[in-house]
Design a protein around this motif. Sequence first.
Motif, PDB file in Angstrom:
ATOM      1  N   ASP A  43       9.886  -1.890   2.671  1.00  0.00           N
ATOM      2  CA  ASP A  43      10.201  -0.826   1.718  1.00  0.00           C
ATOM      3  C   ASP A  43      11.690  -0.561   1.562  1.00  0.00           C
ATOM      4  O   ASP A  43      12.093   0.106   0.614  1.00  0.00           O
ATOM      5  N   GLN A  48      10.087  -4.174  -2.491  1.00  0.00           N
ATOM      6  CA  GLN A  48       9.063  -3.412  -1.783  1.00  0.00           C
ATOM      7  C   GLN A  48       7.672  -4.038  -1.959  1.00  0.00           C
ATOM      8  O   GLN A  48       6.679  -3.362  -2.188  1.00  0.00           O
ATOM      9  N   SER A  51       4.350  -3.137   0.605  1.00  0.00           N
ATOM     10  CA  SER A  51       3.593  -1.913   0.304  1.00  0.00           C
ATOM     11  C   SER A  51       2.884  -2.029  -1.040  1.00  0.00           C
ATOM     12  O   SER A  51       1.790  -1.483  -1.208  1.00  0.00           O
ATOM     13  N   TYR A  75      -0.572   1.635   6.398  1.00  0.00           N
ATOM     14  CA  TYR A  75      -0.126   2.330   5.188  1.00  0.00           C
ATOM     15  C   TYR A  75      -1.010   3.527   4.859  1.00  0.00           C
ATOM     16  O   TYR A  75      -0.517   4.538   4.365  1.00  0.00           O
ATOM     17  N   GLU A  78      -0.290   6.085   7.696  1.00  0.00           N
ATOM     18  CA  GLU A  78       1.139   6.229   7.985  1.00  0.00           C
ATOM     19  C   GLU A  78       1.392   6.354   9.487  1.00  0.00           C
ATOM     20  O   GLU A  78       2.064   7.262   9.962  1.00  0.00           O
TER      21      GLU A  78
END
Length: 116
Positions: A43, A48, A51, A75, A78
Amino acid sequence: MEGVDPAVPPSGTGCAECDAATPQGWWFHLRRCAQCGHVGCCDSSPGQHASAHAASSGHRLVRSFEPGEEWFWDYAEEVMYERGPDLAPPVHHPLTQSAPGPADRLPLDWAQKLHQ
């Protein structure tokens, strides 16, 4: 771990989308999808792509594809895991490949182009 296929090898040695782009892109660090092996950029990288792959595929877990790093990132939750299941080799990009990289694609002002 659910969402991990330890038998799947990585898709390559660099970010699949950066390598396929015209002109080719560059990355700061690499992440490997723990479910399908897709290698994407982190990221902090301009693209990026790791993700983006997680969001489009629903594959929530990645492992660092950097030498000496074994952590996983979820993801969806988190959450970082310091270790996880062993994945099929190779477990990192080639030691001769620079990070950020590839060196021949880096703009002179690459550090200013990173996402915070």
